[in-house]
Design a protein around this motif. Structure first.
Motif, PDB file in Angstrom:
ATOM      1  N   ASP A  38      -7.539  21.557  90.416  1.00 41.05           N
ATOM      2  CA  ASP A  38      -6.306  21.454  89.469  1.00 41.05           C
ATOM      3  C   ASP A  38      -6.455  21.383  87.863  1.00 41.05           C
ATOM      4  O   ASP A  38      -5.845  21.876  87.275  1.00 41.05           O
ATOM      5  CB  ASP A  38      -5.448  20.238  89.674  1.00 41.05           C
ATOM      6  CG  ASP A  38      -4.612  20.646  91.299  1.00 41.05           C
ATOM      7  OD1 ASP A  38      -4.422  21.760  91.488  1.00 41.05           O
ATOM      8  OD2 ASP A  38      -4.400  19.685  92.033  1.00 41.05           O
ATOM      9  N   GLY A  39      -7.627  20.766  87.751  1.00 36.11           N
ATOM     10  CA  GLY A  39      -8.015  20.633  86.173  1.00 36.11           C
ATOM     11  C   GLY A  39      -9.382  20.447  86.043  1.00 36.11           C
ATOM     12  O   GLY A  39     -10.178  20.781  86.602  1.00 36.11           O
ATOM     13  N   THR A  40      -9.530  20.148  84.816  1.00 38.06           N
ATOM     14  CA  THR A  40     -11.057  20.092  84.117  1.00 38.06           C
ATOM     15  C   THR A  40     -11.787  18.812  84.934  1.00 38.06           C
ATOM     16  O   THR A  40     -13.027  19.168  84.867  1.00 38.06           O
ATOM     17  CB  THR A  40     -11.010  19.849  82.483  1.00 38.06           C
ATOM     18  OG1 THR A  40      -9.726  20.088  82.265  1.00 38.06           O
ATOM     19  CG2 THR A  40     -12.009  20.655  81.925  1.00 38.06           C
ATOM     20  N   GLN A  41     -11.127  17.932  85.239  1.00 32.79           N
ATOM     21  CA  GLN A  41     -11.713  16.817  85.825  1.00 32.79           C
ATOM     22  C   GLN A  41     -12.409  17.413  87.185  1.00 32.79           C
ATOM     23  O   GLN A  41     -13.704  17.030  87.432  1.00 32.79           O
ATOM     24  CB  GLN A  41     -10.874  15.747  85.910  1.00 32.79           C
ATOM     25  CG  GLN A  41     -11.778  14.490  86.668  1.00 32.79           C
ATOM     26  CD  GLN A  41     -10.668  13.422  86.722  1.00 32.79           C
ATOM     27  OE1 GLN A  41      -9.548  13.238  86.595  1.00 32.79           O
ATOM     28  NE2 GLN A  41     -11.627  12.073  87.136  1.00 32.79           N
ATOM     29  N   ASP A  42     -11.635  18.082  87.967  1.00 35.62           N
ATOM     30  CA  ASP A  42     -12.244  18.663  89.228  1.00 35.62           C
ATOM     31  C   ASP A  42     -13.505  19.511  89.016  1.00 35.62           C
ATOM     32  O   ASP A  42     -14.638  19.528  89.811  1.00 35.62           O
ATOM     33  CB  ASP A  42     -11.245  19.361  89.888  1.00 35.62           C
ATOM     34  CG  ASP A  42     -10.022  18.483  90.475  1.00 35.62           C
ATOM     35  OD1 ASP A  42     -10.400  17.445  90.631  1.00 35.62           O
ATOM     36  OD2 ASP A  42      -8.741  19.119  90.806  1.00 35.62           O
ATOM     37  N   TRP A  43     -13.524  20.317  88.232  1.00 35.32           N
ATOM     38  CA  TRP A  43     -14.432  21.153  87.733  1.00 35.32           C
ATOM     39  C   TRP A  43     -15.650  20.614  87.247  1.00 35.32           C
ATOM     40  O   TRP A  43     -16.699  20.943  87.527  1.00 35.32           O
ATOM     41  CB  TRP A  43     -13.969  22.316  86.702  1.00 35.32           C
ATOM     42  CG  TRP A  43     -13.325  23.373  87.437  1.00 35.32           C
ATOM     43  CD1 TRP A  43     -11.726  23.454  87.154  1.00 35.32           C
ATOM     44  CD2 TRP A  43     -13.610  24.492  88.376  1.00 35.32           C
ATOM     45  NE1 TRP A  43     -11.242  24.563  88.123  1.00 35.32           N
ATOM     46  CE2 TRP A  43     -12.396  25.100  88.767  1.00 35.32           C
ATOM     47  CE3 TRP A  43     -14.888  24.800  88.870  1.00 35.32           C
ATOM     48  CZ2 TRP A  43     -12.448  26.003  89.683  1.00 35.32           C
ATOM     49  CZ3 TRP A  43     -14.649  25.901  89.742  1.00 35.32           C
ATOM     50  CH2 TRP A  43     -13.757  26.776  90.057  1.00 35.32           C
ATOM     51  N   ILE A  47     -19.508  20.557  88.818  1.00 39.06           N
ATOM     52  CA  ILE A  47     -20.563  20.885  88.111  1.00 39.06           C
ATOM     53  C   ILE A  47     -21.501  19.970  88.306  1.00 39.06           C
ATOM     54  O   ILE A  47     -22.749  20.183  88.321  1.00 39.06           O
ATOM     55  CB  ILE A  47     -20.259  21.439  86.742  1.00 39.06           C
ATOM     56  CG1 ILE A  47     -19.566  22.818  86.785  1.00 39.06           C
ATOM     57  CG2 ILE A  47     -21.316  21.528  85.864  1.00 39.06           C
ATOM     58  CD1 ILE A  47     -18.758  23.376  85.698  1.00 39.06           C
ATOM     59  N   VAL A  48     -21.145  18.536  87.825  1.00 38.81           N
ATOM     60  CA  VAL A  48     -22.146  17.533  87.883  1.00 38.81           C
ATOM     61  C   VAL A  48     -22.663  17.140  89.269  1.00 38.81           C
ATOM     62  O   VAL A  48     -23.897  17.199  89.378  1.00 38.81           O
ATOM     63  CB  VAL A  48     -21.573  16.095  87.220  1.00 38.81           C
ATOM     64  CG1 VAL A  48     -22.250  14.729  87.489  1.00 38.81           C
ATOM     65  CG2 VAL A  48     -21.077  16.319  85.881  1.00 38.81           C
ATOM     66  N   GLY A  49     -21.989  17.678  90.330  1.00 35.47           N
ATOM     67  CA  GLY A  49     -22.552  17.353  91.585  1.00 35.47           C
ATOM     68  C   GLY A  49     -23.487  18.402  91.760  1.00 35.47           C
ATOM     69  O   GLY A  49     -24.572  18.352  92.645  1.00 35.47           O
TER      70      GLY A  49
END
Length: 98
Positions: A38-43, A47-49
């Motif tokens: 839904d947002g930048t936090q999910d992406w 990416i960090v994972g």
């Protein structure tokens, strides 16, 4: 190894064979789950994972290749036999979650 290839080369080759399958499965899962983000936090979390798992995989694969270069595969054979028996036990007794 039956063709005279070293243990280290055989292990590295088997990891190289897995790369297209892992990348393809990851891209397919990302495509199928695209609407969930839904947002930048999910992406950012994705990416960090991805980066952490990539770096940890590189470190562990390097350690495994170094281990296999000096020792045989016997511990992995016993691991596969024991884990297979445990899985069969779970399936036979109905303790599975799938």
């Amino acid at each position: 190894m039956f063709l005279g290839v070293s243990r280290k080369a055989a292990t590295e080759f088997s990891f190289f064979l897995g790369i297209p399958v892992i990348v393809g499965a990851g891209l397919l899962d990302l495509y199928q789950s695209f609407g969930v983000f839904d947002g930048t936090q999910d992406w950012t979390v994705l990416i960090v994972g991805l980066l952490v798992s990539f770096i940890s995989a590189l470190v562990l694969i390097r350690a495994l290749v170094a281990y296999v270069a000096k020792r045989d595969f016997m511990i992995f054979a016993w691991y596969r036999i024991v884990s297979g028996l445990v899985i069969l036990l779970f399936v036979y007794t109905g303790w599975t979650l799938w």
